[in-house]
Motif scaffolding. Structure first.
Motif, mmCIF file in Angstrom:
data_model
loop_
_atom_site.group_PDB
_atom_site.id
_atom_site.type_symbol
_atom_site.label_atom_id
_atom_site.label_comp_id
_atom_site.label_asym_id
_atom_site.label_seq_id
_atom_site.Cartn_x
_atom_site.Cartn_y
_atom_site.Cartn_z
ATOM 1 N N LYS A 227 -21.547 -27.084 -25.780
ATOM 2 C CA LYS A 227 -20.472 -26.193 -25.374
ATOM 3 C C LYS A 227 -20.580 -24.849 -26.057
ATOM 4 O O LYS A 227 -21.226 -24.704 -27.093
ATOM 5 C CB LYS A 227 -19.114 -26.832 -25.657
ATOM 6 C CG LYS A 227 -18.859 -27.165 -27.095
ATOM 7 C CD LYS A 227 -17.545 -27.915 -27.234
ATOM 8 C CE LYS A 227 -17.344 -28.347 -28.671
ATOM 9 N NZ LYS A 227 -16.096 -29.066 -28.856
ATOM 10 N N GLY A 228 -19.938 -23.860 -25.431
ATOM 11 C CA GLY A 228 -19.903 -22.519 -25.997
ATOM 12 C C GLY A 228 -21.278 -21.905 -26.158
ATOM 13 O O GLY A 228 -22.111 -21.962 -25.252
ATOM 14 N N LEU A 229 -21.529 -21.331 -27.310
ATOM 15 C CA LEU A 229 -22.805 -20.667 -27.569
ATOM 16 C C LEU A 229 -23.972 -21.633 -27.433
ATOM 17 O O LEU A 229 -25.030 -21.260 -26.916
ATOM 18 C CB LEU A 229 -22.807 -20.016 -28.959
ATOM 19 C CG LEU A 229 -24.081 -19.274 -29.344
ATOM 20 C CD1 LEU A 229 -24.420 -18.175 -28.339
ATOM 21 C CD2 LEU A 229 -23.973 -18.702 -30.738
ATOM 22 N N ASP A 230 -23.797 -22.874 -27.851
ATOM 23 C CA ASP A 230 -24.877 -23.858 -27.720
ATOM 24 C C ASP A 230 -25.243 -24.082 -26.256
ATOM 25 O O ASP A 230 -26.412 -24.287 -25.927
ATOM 26 C CB ASP A 230 -24.484 -25.180 -28.378
ATOM 27 C CG ASP A 230 -24.353 -25.049 -29.886
ATOM 28 O OD1 ASP A 230 -25.141 -24.302 -30.487
ATOM 29 O OD2 ASP A 230 -23.447 -25.681 -30.459
ATOM 30 N N ALA A 231 -24.255 -24.005 -25.371
ATOM 31 C CA ALA A 231 -24.522 -24.134 -23.936
ATOM 32 C C ALA A 231 -25.319 -22.925 -23.443
ATOM 33 O O ALA A 231 -26.274 -23.079 -22.670
ATOM 34 C CB ALA A 231 -23.210 -24.266 -23.163
ATOM 35 N N PHE A 232 -24.943 -21.745 -23.892
ATOM 36 C CA PHE A 232 -25.698 -20.555 -23.496
ATOM 37 C C PHE A 232 -27.140 -20.614 -23.987
ATOM 38 O O PHE A 232 -28.060 -20.174 -23.292
ATOM 39 C CB PHE A 232 -25.013 -19.279 -24.009
ATOM 40 C CG PHE A 232 -23.918 -18.811 -23.115
ATOM 41 C CD1 PHE A 232 -24.185 -18.163 -21.921
ATOM 42 C CD2 PHE A 232 -22.599 -19.042 -23.455
ATOM 43 C CE1 PHE A 232 -23.169 -17.744 -21.078
ATOM 44 C CE2 PHE A 232 -21.573 -18.628 -22.633
ATOM 45 C CZ PHE A 232 -21.853 -17.974 -21.437
ATOM 46 N N LYS B 96 -34.119 -17.473 -28.672
ATOM 47 C CA LYS B 96 -34.734 -17.559 -30.003
ATOM 48 C C LYS B 96 -33.992 -16.677 -31.009
ATOM 49 O O LYS B 96 -33.730 -17.086 -32.132
ATOM 50 C CB LYS B 96 -36.206 -17.153 -29.946
ATOM 51 C CG LYS B 96 -37.085 -18.187 -29.308
ATOM 52 C CD LYS B 96 -38.539 -17.742 -29.305
ATOM 53 C CE LYS B 96 -39.394 -18.770 -28.596
ATOM 54 N NZ LYS B 96 -40.806 -18.402 -28.588
ATOM 55 N N PHE B 97 -33.666 -15.458 -30.590
ATOM 56 C CA PHE B 97 -32.951 -14.536 -31.464
ATOM 57 C C PHE B 97 -31.567 -15.089 -31.822
ATOM 58 O O PHE B 97 -31.150 -15.048 -32.981
ATOM 59 C CB PHE B 97 -32.818 -13.168 -30.780
ATOM 60 C CG PHE B 97 -32.025 -12.170 -31.573
ATOM 61 C CD1 PHE B 97 -32.545 -11.605 -32.730
ATOM 62 C CD2 PHE B 97 -30.752 -11.794 -31.161
ATOM 63 C CE1 PHE B 97 -31.817 -10.688 -33.472
ATOM 64 C CE2 PHE B 97 -30.013 -10.871 -31.895
ATOM 65 C CZ PHE B 97 -30.546 -10.320 -33.054
ATOM 66 N N ALA B 98 -30.865 -15.625 -30.819
ATOM 67 C CA ALA B 98 -29.504 -16.139 -31.043
ATOM 68 C C ALA B 98 -29.488 -17.383 -31.924
ATOM 69 O O ALA B 98 -28.454 -17.731 -32.476
ATOM 70 C CB ALA B 98 -28.834 -16.430 -29.703
ATOM 71 N N ARG B 99 -30.636 -18.038 -32.078
ATOM 72 C CA ARG B 99 -30.711 -19.215 -32.954
ATOM 73 C C ARG B 99 -30.892 -18.842 -34.430
ATOM 74 O O ARG B 99 -30.761 -19.705 -35.294
ATOM 75 C CB ARG B 99 -31.854 -20.129 -32.509
ATOM 76 C CG ARG B 99 -31.524 -20.941 -31.292
ATOM 77 C CD ARG B 99 -32.629 -21.958 -30.968
ATOM 78 N NE ARG B 99 -32.236 -22.792 -29.870
ATOM 79 C CZ ARG B 99 -32.571 -22.594 -28.603
ATOM 80 N NH1 ARG B 99 -33.312 -21.553 -28.273
ATOM 81 N NH2 ARG B 99 -32.161 -23.423 -27.660
ATOM 82 N N LEU B 100 -31.181 -17.590 -34.720
ATOM 83 C CA LEU B 100 -31.289 -17.168 -36.120
ATOM 84 C C LEU B 100 -29.933 -17.398 -36.779
ATOM 85 O O LEU B 100 -28.889 -17.060 -36.196
ATOM 86 C CB LEU B 100 -31.690 -15.698 -36.219
ATOM 87 C CG LEU B 100 -33.079 -15.344 -35.697
ATOM 88 C CD1 LEU B 100 -33.273 -13.834 -35.672
ATOM 89 C CD2 LEU B 100 -34.154 -16.012 -36.549
ATOM 90 N N PRO B 101 -29.916 -17.968 -37.978
ATOM 91 C CA PRO B 101 -28.650 -18.387 -38.589
ATOM 92 C C PRO B 101 -27.532 -17.341 -38.580
ATOM 93 O O PRO B 101 -26.421 -17.634 -38.136
ATOM 94 C CB PRO B 101 -29.048 -18.776 -40.009
ATOM 95 C CG PRO B 101 -30.468 -19.219 -39.873
ATOM 96 C CD PRO B 101 -31.062 -18.324 -38.813
ATOM 97 N N ILE B 102 -27.787 -16.145 -39.037
ATOM 98 C CA ILE B 102 -26.720 -15.141 -39.108
ATOM 99 C C ILE B 102 -26.275 -14.725 -37.712
ATOM 100 O O ILE B 102 -25.078 -14.529 -37.454
ATOM 101 C CB ILE B 102 -27.110 -13.918 -39.976
ATOM 102 C CG1 ILE B 102 -25.916 -13.004 -40.233
ATOM 103 C CG2 ILE B 102 -28.221 -13.119 -39.325
ATOM 104 C CD1 ILE B 102 -24.929 -13.559 -41.202
#
Length: 100
Positions: A64-69, A84-90
């Motif tokens: 859900k949410g960002l994980d769904a995107f 890939k960029f959105a998976r960076l921790p910060i």
């Protein structure tokens, strides 16, 4: 492998974004949570939860949410770099807060 996306088509922003994804990738079966009364049963979520954010079911797991995107973007070649960029921790944590 079947991927189902649950979204609120009555939301103008949601509809525009999902229609964009539909045009460039057909690997996701998109389901309007307003019209499809089975969506709550299929996801085990309330209508209010389904309307509030994007949901993806992939490999029988609900995201859900960002994980769904992240799943959606990973399925679209031109958006893989965004995933890939959105998976960076910060970036992930900031994006999650903004989405919520």
């Amino acid at each position: 492998m079947s991927i189902k996306g649950y979204f609120n088509e009555s939301c103008n922003i949601c509809r525009a974004e999902i229609n964009h994804y539909k045009k460039i990738n057909s690997s996701i079966n998109w389901i309007d949570v307003i019209r499809d009364k089975k969506a709550s049963k299929d996801t085990k979520l309330s209508s209010a939860e389904l309307i509030r954010r994007l949901h993806i079911v992939k490999d029988n797991k609900l995201h859900k949410g960002l994980d769904a995107f992240l799943i959606v973007w990973s399925e679209i070649p031109r958006y893989k770099i965004l995933a890939k960029f959105a998976r960076l921790p910060i970036v992930y944590h900031t994006g999650w807060l903004i989405y919520e």
